[in-house]
Design a protein around this motif. Structure first.
Motif, PDB file in Angstrom:
ATOM      1  N   ILE A 278       0.872  -1.175   0.000  1.00  0.00           N
ATOM      2  CA  ILE A 278       0.000   0.000   0.000  1.00  0.00           C
ATOM      3  C   ILE A 278       0.907   1.221   0.000  1.00  0.00           C
ATOM      4  CG2 ILE A 278      -1.679   1.340   1.313  1.00  0.00           C
ATOM      5  CD1 ILE A 278      -2.866  -1.168   2.352  1.00  0.00           C
TER       6      ILE A 278
ATOM      7  N   PRO B 129      -5.172   5.139   3.556  1.00  0.00           N
ATOM      8  CA  PRO B 129      -5.920   5.802   2.478  1.00  0.00           C
ATOM      9  C   PRO B 129      -5.091   6.782   1.640  1.00  0.00           C
ATOM     10  CG  PRO B 129      -6.457   6.821   4.576  1.00  0.00           C
ATOM     11  CD  PRO B 129      -5.551   5.658   4.883  1.00  0.00           C
TER      12      PRO B 129
ATOM     13  N   CYS C   6      -6.147  -3.687  -3.575  1.00  0.00           N
ATOM     14  CA  CYS C   6      -5.761  -4.099  -2.223  1.00  0.00           C
ATOM     15  C   CYS C   6      -5.962  -2.977  -1.219  1.00  0.00           C
ATOM     16  CB  CYS C   6      -4.302  -4.542  -2.227  1.00  0.00           C
ATOM     17  SG  CYS C   6      -3.642  -4.873  -0.597  1.00  0.00           S
ATOM     18  N   ALA C   7      -7.157  -2.879  -0.669  1.00  0.00           N
ATOM     19  CA  ALA C   7      -7.391  -2.041   0.499  1.00  0.00           C
ATOM     20  C   ALA C   7      -7.729  -3.018   1.628  1.00  0.00           C
ATOM     21  CB  ALA C   7      -8.537  -1.059   0.253  1.00  0.00           C
ATOM     22  N   GLY C   8      -6.813  -3.160   2.596  1.00  0.00           N
ATOM     23  CA  GLY C   8      -6.990  -4.171   3.630  1.00  0.00           C
ATOM     24  C   GLY C   8      -8.294  -4.008   4.385  1.00  0.00           C
ATOM     25  N   TRP C   9      -8.867  -5.144   4.797  1.00  0.00           N
ATOM     26  CA  TRP C   9     -10.165  -5.140   5.454  1.00  0.00           C
ATOM     27  C   TRP C   9     -10.077  -5.122   6.976  1.00  0.00           C
ATOM     28  CZ3 TRP C   9     -11.273  -9.784   1.821  1.00  0.00           C
ATOM     29  CH2 TRP C   9     -11.564  -9.301   0.529  1.00  0.00           C
TER      30      TRP C   9
ATOM     31  N   ARG D 275      -2.570   0.583  -4.250  1.00  0.00           N
ATOM     32  CA  ARG D 275      -2.749  -0.587  -3.397  1.00  0.00           C
ATOM     33  C   ARG D 275      -2.819  -1.807  -4.298  1.00  0.00           C
ATOM     34  NH1 ARG D 275      -5.935   3.601  -2.088  1.00  0.00           N
ATOM     35  NH2 ARG D 275      -6.289   4.181   0.084  1.00  0.00           N
TER      36      ARG D 275
ATOM     37  N   GLU E 176      -4.428  -3.943   7.123  1.00  0.00           N
ATOM     38  CA  GLU E 176      -5.298  -2.764   7.149  1.00  0.00           C
ATOM     39  C   GLU E 176      -4.944  -1.778   6.054  1.00  0.00           C
ATOM     40  OE1 GLU E 176      -3.671  -0.188  10.793  1.00  0.00           O
ATOM     41  OE2 GLU E 176      -3.878  -2.329  11.290  1.00  0.00           O
ATOM     42  N   ASP E 177      -5.873  -0.892   5.787  1.00  0.00           N
ATOM     43  CA  ASP E 177      -5.709   0.067   4.704  1.00  0.00           C
ATOM     44  C   ASP E 177      -5.020   1.336   5.192  1.00  0.00           C
ATOM     45  OD1 ASP E 177      -5.966   1.137   2.158  1.00  0.00           O
ATOM     46  OD2 ASP E 177      -7.910   2.035   2.587  1.00  0.00           O
TER      47      ASP E 177
ATOM     48  N   LEU F  51      -5.951  -9.954   2.814  1.00  0.00           N
ATOM     49  CA  LEU F  51      -6.725  -8.734   3.040  1.00  0.00           C
ATOM     50  C   LEU F  51      -7.500  -8.770   4.351  1.00  0.00           C
ATOM     51  CD1 LEU F  51      -8.084  -7.790  -0.497  1.00  0.00           C
ATOM     52  CD2 LEU F  51      -5.989  -7.107   0.637  1.00  0.00           C
TER      53      LEU F  51
ATOM     54  N   SER G 270     -11.947  -2.567   9.123  1.00  0.00           N
ATOM     55  CA  SER G 270     -12.813  -1.849   8.185  1.00  0.00           C
ATOM     56  C   SER G 270     -14.272  -1.983   8.585  1.00  0.00           C
ATOM     57  CB  SER G 270     -12.617  -2.402   6.772  1.00  0.00           C
ATOM     58  OG  SER G 270     -13.592  -1.901   5.896  1.00  0.00           O
TER      59      SER G 270
END
Length: 314
Positions: free
Chosen positions: A223, A307, A247-250, A271, A304-305, A300, A253
């Motif tokens: 990321i 932003p 790939c935006a980690g969950w 990502r 974690e994401d 994922l 979330s």
């Protein structure tokens, strides 16, 4: 886009990458910028020369590179036009610290999708090339370097090796987020982790992804990289049988579990998760592709994401 046209683009990129690698010898003694994100005169020289050559040959094509994008505050227009995406020295920190994983990355996107990719690592003398629907090659041989029946079919993260990066964003929030994700990836399963076999950080995204393409690692998760850090490598990976996803980690979330699904990768999205070619299980056609998706989803779920905005203006 006709196959012959793509082959011409590929041959042009190969010639430029090899010529400039020999010319510069990646010998830089000037380290500029902060300790986490340095730039050398070699970066500027190579990008300027690559762009000059490409503009001369393809005057209507768009050009996006690390150095020029940085100078413009990453404010360039992302269009469907043929766009050359260049990292003049992928792994500049590696160059100034005499680490061998560094090279020139030249990618071409058409309709915002990777179409051609060249990654040349001159110190290792490894040339990775690919064009859409024409296969991928490492020094004229198709990756991965190990093929079935010897190549294994991983069914869980505990059977996987991972390559990743920590990046130049050293804010407390970014570093803390990455370390927390790394911790969960490494923790054993009893503690809710992925228990991956090992985690490697080599300092350059494109060389990392080529390791996945040739089966030195099962997946690459990242990321924060910009398009020039992976544009060339993702087409090499997919043409070798690998898969690339958004790939935006969950982890943490608010997205409901029922809506957590893999999405196609966007070349301008910073990502991505890239998974190596995976053989089908015995008497189970298509299982290799399904396992690629499953491994990506498993990653994922525990990362974690952060932003980061899209590259360019859309």
């Amino acid at each position: 886009m006709h196959a012959e046209q793509l082959k011409e683009y590929l041959n042009t990129a190969i010639a430029i990458a090899k010529e400039l690698s020999a010319d510069s010898a990646f010998a830089a003694d000037d380290k500029l910028g902060n300790g986490a994100d340095c730039v050398t005169e070699v970066d500027r020289y190579i990008e300027k020369t690559v762009f000059s050559r490409l503009h001369e040959i393809y005057p209507t094509h768009k050009l996006v590179g690390e150095e020029t994008a940085t100078e413009r505050g990453n404010e360039y227009k992302a269009t469907n036009d043929p766009t050359w995406i260049v990292d003049p020295v992928d792994g500049t920190n590696n160059v100034v610290h005499h680490f061998q994983y560094t090279g020139i990355s030249i990618g071409l996107a058409i309709n915002k999708k990777p179409a051609v990719g060249v990654v040349y690592l001159p110190i290792l003398d490894e040339l990775y090339t690919a064009a859409r629907s024409q296969g991928a090659f490492m020094n004229s041989q198709p990756p991965p370097i190990i093929r079935p029946p010897v190549l294994t079919t991983p069914t869980s993260l505990a059977e996987c090796s991972m390559v990743c990066e920590h990046h130049s964003d050293r804010s407390e929030k970014a570093v803390g987020s990455r370390l927390a994700s790394f911790t969960r990836l490494l923790l054993d399963k009893k503690r809710g982790g992925g228990c991956i076999q090992n985690l490697r950080i080599l300092g350059a995204a494109c060389p990392n992804i080529t390791l996945v393409a040739k089966d030195v690692a099962e997946f690459f998760w990242d990321i924060g990289p910009h398009a020039w850090g992976f544009a060339a490598a993702v087409i090499i990976l997919t043409e070798s049988g690998g898969a690339v996803f958004a790939c935006a980690g969950w982890w943490g979330s608010s997205i409901p579990e029922s809506e957590r699904t893999l999405k196609p990768h966007n070349i301008w999205n910073r990502r991505l998760i890239a998974v190596r070619f995976t053989p089908n299980l015995p008497r189970n056609p298509g299982s290799g592709r399904e396992l690629q998706k499953q491994l990506a989803e498993d990653v994922l779920e525990i990362v974690e994401d952060i932003p980061y905005p899209l590259d360019g203006i859309h």
